[in-house]
Design a protein around this motif. Structure first.
Motif, mmCIF file in Angstrom:
data_model
loop_
_atom_site.group_PDB
_atom_site.id
_atom_site.type_symbol
_atom_site.label_atom_id
_atom_site.label_comp_id
_atom_site.label_asym_id
_atom_site.label_seq_id
_atom_site.Cartn_x
_atom_site.Cartn_y
_atom_site.Cartn_z
ATOM 1 N N ARG A 60 -54.047 12.128 -10.959
ATOM 2 C CA ARG A 60 -53.749 10.978 -10.109
ATOM 3 C C ARG A 60 -52.874 9.944 -10.836
ATOM 4 N N ASP A 62 -50.579 8.283 -9.746
ATOM 5 C CA ASP A 62 -50.328 7.123 -8.882
ATOM 6 C C ASP A 62 -51.310 5.985 -9.173
ATOM 7 N N ILE A 63 -52.541 6.333 -9.574
ATOM 8 C CA ILE A 63 -53.526 5.281 -9.905
ATOM 9 C C ILE A 63 -53.048 4.479 -11.116
ATOM 10 N N PHE A 66 -50.035 2.212 -10.050
ATOM 11 C CA PHE A 66 -50.477 0.986 -9.374
ATOM 12 C C PHE A 66 -51.133 0.021 -10.358
ATOM 13 N N GLU A 208 -60.489 -0.320 -5.534
ATOM 14 C CA GLU A 208 -59.488 0.428 -6.291
ATOM 15 C C GLU A 208 -59.258 -0.271 -7.628
ATOM 16 N N MET B 69 -50.869 -1.352 0.128
ATOM 17 C CA MET B 69 -51.948 -0.868 -0.747
ATOM 18 C C MET B 69 -52.839 -2.037 -1.175
ATOM 19 N N LYS B 104 -51.944 6.730 -0.973
ATOM 20 C CA LYS B 104 -51.604 6.161 -2.276
ATOM 21 C C LYS B 104 -50.381 6.843 -2.885
#
Lengths: 242, 242
Positions: A60, A62-63, A66, A208, B69, B104
């Motif tokens: 992941r 993308d985590i 972000f 998140e 997001m 996401k």
């Protein structure tokens, strides 16, 4: 200096067990890369990942994107009052240089991470180190930076607010390391938990990583501003009227 | 109900003037789409975009992705206490359903936006409308939702903090619309500015849209929680002990 550690982050290159899976090879071909150079990414490798151990907490990037966007966009970081590190699920440590601007485009972020894993370092055109990756555990990192307190943020922690987590732990000089998980589900591993002085749960709804980071860093900034603490660079900027 | 409007957002499909540019055609081919269906994106269309009017404020779907997001990950939204809209640079209005989970992965977000611009509506498998797009100006949107106050966040505003912007404007029932720019640089247009009751600058450093959103919504949540205001659904959840 305040420190943010994104821990056990779901960021790695494709492991050799699934390097020949069609989903992996197709995605690598589209990027013009060797499969072993590409990032493990559930968006593209879902079918291939079922064979991987602990796969629910991997793939992941993308985590991390972000989380870094959030941290590196705060006045605390922009003013040089925050150090940011990423510890990955496979015990790699990524050091982020002060003033780094992370690409907002995921496509460019992916390219940057591919280069980082391959070359171990990213430098600016002037030769300044922007990001570095090395082998090391979270314990190695904590031993190296020696923060006065190491505070985890997790739903398993004691109930509190971001304001409380900051007020009770941030030293007047801003020295404290906050640890936020960089994985999609589950909790910190036992080896991470052992390093934490205290863990706070700052919401009764699961948040998140980037939302937790936004809140904790905002509260750090408010706390330090209230105490009238500014970074030297900031002081210099004010003096020259810029 | 608190409202967030991401205004003048740099989100659109490739305009016809540049539809035959090689950068546009190559990117469309990679996605398996017609050029006219793809999102205008500076990451891929930089060379083509120089011909476009006002191009410095266009082609940044990543800004909308981050902003959504951020907003959709807050407890305020998750508890049904926040309505979110996107107004685009070309006067399209996107309505976001309560409880929507935005992908996401940028790759999946891009796919969703392509479908939205093409089909005008995104529905769940059960037929529930998740997102809708229609023609309309920001004034049309404000007239339709009729918030008690419309508050802009911009560096051109009066100096203040996110806390102040919220405390001075959010009604006890949470009714207020906050407007954040969804473009990479510059300020609100004159037509947007005319709709704002007041504009606040919440930092002496320019902040990304998602950072502004994180702070304002967090302060809204604190304000409403202090007043003991919860959404009905939340009350019901508590009553049934979930």
């Amino acid at each position: 200096m305040t420190t943010l550690i994104i821990a056990e982050a779901a960021l790695e290159t494709v492991p050799c067990e699934i390097i020949n899976h069609p989903a992996v090879r197709n995605h690598a071909r589209r990027l013009g890369l060797k499969p072993s150079e590409t990032l493990l990414d559930r968006s593209y490798h879902h079918a291939a990942m079922s064979k991987l151990q602990d796969n629910g907490r991997r793939g992941r990037p993308d985590i991390v994107h972000f989380a870094l966007m959030e941290a590196l966009g705060t006045p605390l970081f922009l003013r040089g009052m925050l150090k940011v590190y990423v510890h990955t699920v496979n015990d790699r440590l990524i050091t982020i240089a002060d003033n780094l601007r992370i690409p907002k485009s995921y496509f460019r972020f992916e390219g940057l991470m591919v280069s980082l894993f391959r070359d171990k370092v990213i430098k600016s055109d002037e030769g300044r180190v922007l990001m570095e990756i090395s082998d090391g555990t979270l314990a190695d990192l904590v031993n190296a930076i020696r923060p006065s307190r190491v505070i985890g943020l997790s739903r398993t922690g004691i109930q509190g607010t971001a304001e409380k987590a900051v007020a009770e732990n941030l030293a007047d000089d801003g020295c404290c390391a906050f640890v936020v998980g960089g994985f999609p589900r589950g909790h910190f591993s036992e080896s991470t938990t052992r390093l934490l002085n205290l863990t706070y749960s700052i919401s009764d709804i699961g948040l998140e990583a980037h939302v937790v980071i936004a809140r904790v860093l905002y509260e750090c900034e408010k706390f330090l501003l209230e105490k009238g603490i500014h970074h030297e660079g900031d002081e210099k900027r004010r003096q020259v009227g810029t």
